[in-house]
Design an enzyme around this catalytic site. Structure first.
Site, PDB file in Angstrom:
ATOM      1  N   LYS A  68      11.612   3.040  19.807  1.00 15.98           N
ATOM      2  CA  LYS A  68      10.909   3.161  21.232  1.00 15.98           C
ATOM      3  C   LYS A  68       9.482   2.784  21.277  1.00 15.98           C
ATOM      4  O   LYS A  68       9.127   1.829  22.054  1.00 15.98           O
ATOM      5  CB  LYS A  68      10.833   4.598  21.395  1.00 15.98           C
ATOM      6  N   ASP A 104      13.071   9.682  29.125  1.00 11.42           N
ATOM      7  CA  ASP A 104      12.931  10.974  28.356  1.00 11.42           C
ATOM      8  C   ASP A 104      12.145  11.862  29.103  1.00 11.42           C
ATOM      9  O   ASP A 104      12.290  12.906  29.151  1.00 11.42           O
ATOM     10  CB  ASP A 104      12.544  10.729  27.168  1.00 11.42           C
TER      11      ASP A 104
HETATM   12  P1  NAP Z   1      10.294  10.985  15.434  1.00 14.42           P
HETATM   13  O1  NAP Z   1       9.361  10.198  16.220  1.00 14.42           O
HETATM   14  O2  NAP Z   1      10.716  10.643  14.096  1.00 14.42           O
HETATM   15  O3  NAP Z   1       9.688  12.562  15.187  1.00 14.42           O
HETATM   16  C1  NAP Z   1      10.049  13.483  14.490  1.00 14.42           C
HETATM   17  C2  NAP Z   1       8.983  14.723  14.408  1.00 14.42           C
HETATM   18  O4  NAP Z   1       9.741  15.706  13.490  1.00 14.42           O
HETATM   19  C3  NAP Z   1       7.782  14.455  13.567  1.00 14.42           C
HETATM   20  O5  NAP Z   1       6.610  15.258  14.065  1.00 14.42           O
HETATM   21  C4  NAP Z   1       7.901  15.040  12.099  1.00 14.42           C
HETATM   22  O6  NAP Z   1       7.201  15.598  11.435  1.00 14.42           O
HETATM   23  C5  NAP Z   1       9.088  16.053  12.370  1.00 14.42           C
HETATM   24  N1  NAP Z   1       9.974  16.481  11.326  1.00 14.42           N
HETATM   25  C6  NAP Z   1      10.951  15.667  10.921  1.00 14.42           C
HETATM   26  N2  NAP Z   1      11.639  16.343   9.854  1.00 14.42           N
HETATM   27  C7  NAP Z   1      11.088  17.450   9.753  1.00 14.42           C
HETATM   28  C8  NAP Z   1      11.319  18.745   9.075  1.00 14.42           C
HETATM   29  N3  NAP Z   1      12.164  18.450   8.092  1.00 14.42           N
HETATM   30  N4  NAP Z   1      10.377  19.722   9.135  1.00 14.42           N
HETATM   31  C9  NAP Z   1       9.566  19.743  10.246  1.00 14.42           C
HETATM   32  N5  NAP Z   1       9.406  18.591  10.656  1.00 14.42           N
HETATM   33  C10 NAP Z   1       9.822  17.796  10.729  1.00 14.42           C
HETATM   34  O7  NAP Z   1      11.427  11.734  16.122  1.00 14.42           O
HETATM   35  P2  NAP Z   1      11.734  11.679  17.939  1.00 14.42           P
HETATM   36  O8  NAP Z   1      12.042  10.716  18.482  1.00 14.42           O
HETATM   37  O9  NAP Z   1      10.492  12.433  18.202  1.00 14.42           O
HETATM   38  O10 NAP Z   1      12.761  12.804  17.886  1.00 14.42           O
HETATM   39  C11 NAP Z   1      12.758  14.118  17.524  1.00 14.42           C
HETATM   40  C12 NAP Z   1      13.857  14.808  17.762  1.00 14.42           C
HETATM   41  O11 NAP Z   1      14.286  14.820  19.075  1.00 14.42           O
HETATM   42  C13 NAP Z   1      15.184  14.078  17.240  1.00 14.42           C
HETATM   43  O12 NAP Z   1      16.274  15.328  16.668  1.00 14.42           O
HETATM   44  C14 NAP Z   1      15.928  13.420  18.481  1.00 14.42           C
HETATM   45  O13 NAP Z   1      17.423  13.543  18.313  1.00 14.42           O
HETATM   46  C15 NAP Z   1      15.673  14.607  19.486  1.00 14.42           C
HETATM   47  N6  NAP Z   1      15.535  13.810  20.578  1.00 14.42           N
HETATM   48  C16 NAP Z   1      16.400  14.132  21.796  1.00 14.42           C
HETATM   49  C17 NAP Z   1      16.630  13.601  23.044  1.00 14.42           C
HETATM   50  C18 NAP Z   1      17.178  13.993  24.158  1.00 14.42           C
HETATM   51  O14 NAP Z   1      17.704  13.362  24.934  1.00 14.42           O
HETATM   52  N7  NAP Z   1      18.025  15.309  23.806  1.00 14.42           N
HETATM   53  C19 NAP Z   1      15.629  12.371  23.086  1.00 14.42           C
HETATM   54  C20 NAP Z   1      14.880  12.088  22.382  1.00 14.42           C
HETATM   55  C21 NAP Z   1      14.790  12.705  21.007  1.00 14.42           C
HETATM   56  P3  NAP Z   1       5.818  14.258  10.432  1.00 14.42           P
HETATM   57  O15 NAP Z   1       5.135  13.790  11.557  1.00 14.42           O
HETATM   58  O16 NAP Z   1       5.335  15.559   9.897  1.00 14.42           O
HETATM   59  O17 NAP Z   1       6.789  13.825   9.688  1.00 14.42           O
END
Ligand code: NAP
Length: 268
Positions: A68, A104
């Site tokens: 993204k 989003d």
């Molecule tokens: P991302 O950019 O990879 O960010 C992930 C975030 O989660 C980071 O802040 C990371 O922390 C934290 N994290 C990952 N594993 C963790 C754990 N085990 N314990 C605590 N914190 C953890 O991912 P993203 O794009 O933001 O997506 C995040 C979630 O939102 C995903 O599950 C995705 O499927 C969901 N999502 C859903 C939609 C929808 O339409 N429903 C849209 C977008 C995203 P660190 O910085 O400390 O690594």
């Protein structure tokens, strides 16, 4: 968009788990558009060559993890919301130039308003996670009058960098408990609970009247959302947001609204 795209794709790595092909193909069929939405597993190293190929055929589509931010950097034209977010989840070509948007944000806005029953003004949001999805949440909440976010992430430095970009509405919380204090809406923007029944916030720590929004979605509701609802909280997982961002994406590509009912049925 005027001309029909030559290809409609989802770029991600991995993408096999995505529900988008199911509901976007249902929307294409319902609209009688002779295109198929394809999920393409594209590594970061393959992104540029894939985009070159898509440019030639006037390609359009969605982008998911981990592309993204990379796509936002490659777009010649960004909508204001995509520029503010620093991330793109929808793209298309016009005159061989790459355009990007972020739907989003509209998905978060829509679900947040539903969970808060329209009372977004002055909302107190506890946001867990500081990645791309968290940035979309901050963009949406920025539009809610007087709303404030307390942002918590396991790696503090990342939360601090993100909070700085939204300083007018957002502060970095020192602990999870600090983020939750006085929250009217608690949002999980981490993948916790995607593959197991872990909870991003223990149920007992949720403020009594807070609504709960889990961005994670799975074939069934996440256990956090199910149990929070059983404990008396208004709660929703990420499915509604996913569908809403998809509806807005379809509108970007084809200039008309898709059949939401067909999309919703395909998702289930
Ligand atoms: P991302 O950019 O990879 O960010 C992930 C975030 O989660 C980071 O802040 C990371 O922390 C934290 N994290 C990952 N594993 C963790 C754990 N085990 N314990 C605590 N914190 C953890 O991912 P993203 O794009 O933001 O997506 C995040 C979630 O939102 C995903 O599950 C995705 O499927 C969901 N999502 C859903 C939609 C929808 O339409 N429903 C849209 C977008 C995203 P660190 O910085 O400390 O690594």
């Amino acid at each position: 968009m005027s001309a029909l795209p030559g290809r409609l794709v989802l770029l991600g790595h991995p993408v096999a788990q995505s529900a988008s092909p199911r509901f976007q193909n249902a929307a294409l069929r319902a609209a009688g558009i002779p295109l198929r939405y394809e999920a393409l597993d594209v590594t970061p190293e393959e992104l540029d060559s894939t985009l070159e190929g898509l440019c030639v055929v006037n390609g359009a589509g969605n982008v998911t993890i981990p592309h993204k931010e990379a796509l936002a950097a490659r777009c010649a034209h960004l909508t204001p919301v995509a520029a503010r977010c620093g991330a793109v989840n929808v793209f298309w070509h016009r005159d061989r130039e790459l355009h990007g948007d972020n739907t989003d944000v509209a998905g978060v806005d829509w679900m947040g308003k539903a969970l808060l029953e329209g009372r977004t003004a002055g909302a107190r949001v506890a946001l867990i996670g500081a990645g791309g999805a968290a940035a979309a949440v901050l963009c949406a909440v920025e539009g809610w009058e007087g709303a404030r976010v307390a942002l918590y992430n396991r790696h503090m430095a990342r939360a601090e960098r993100l909070a700085e970009r939204f300083a007018a509405s957002t502060r970095c919380a020192a602990s999870l408990g600090d983020a939750l204090r006085g929250a009217t809406l608690v949002i999980n923007a981490t993948p916790i609970g995607m593959r197991d029944d872990q909870h991003p916030v223990p149920l007992g720590e949720l403020p009594k009247d807070a609504a709960v929004f889990d961005l994670v979605y799975r074939p069934e509701e996440t256990s956090w959302v199910r149990e929070a609802r059983e404990a008396g909280h208004r709660a929703a997982d990420g499915e509604g947001m996913l569908l809403e961002q998809g509806v807005r994406a379809f509108e970007r590509w084809f200039g008309r609204a898709p059949d939401r009912g067909a999309m919703w049925r395909a998702l289930h």
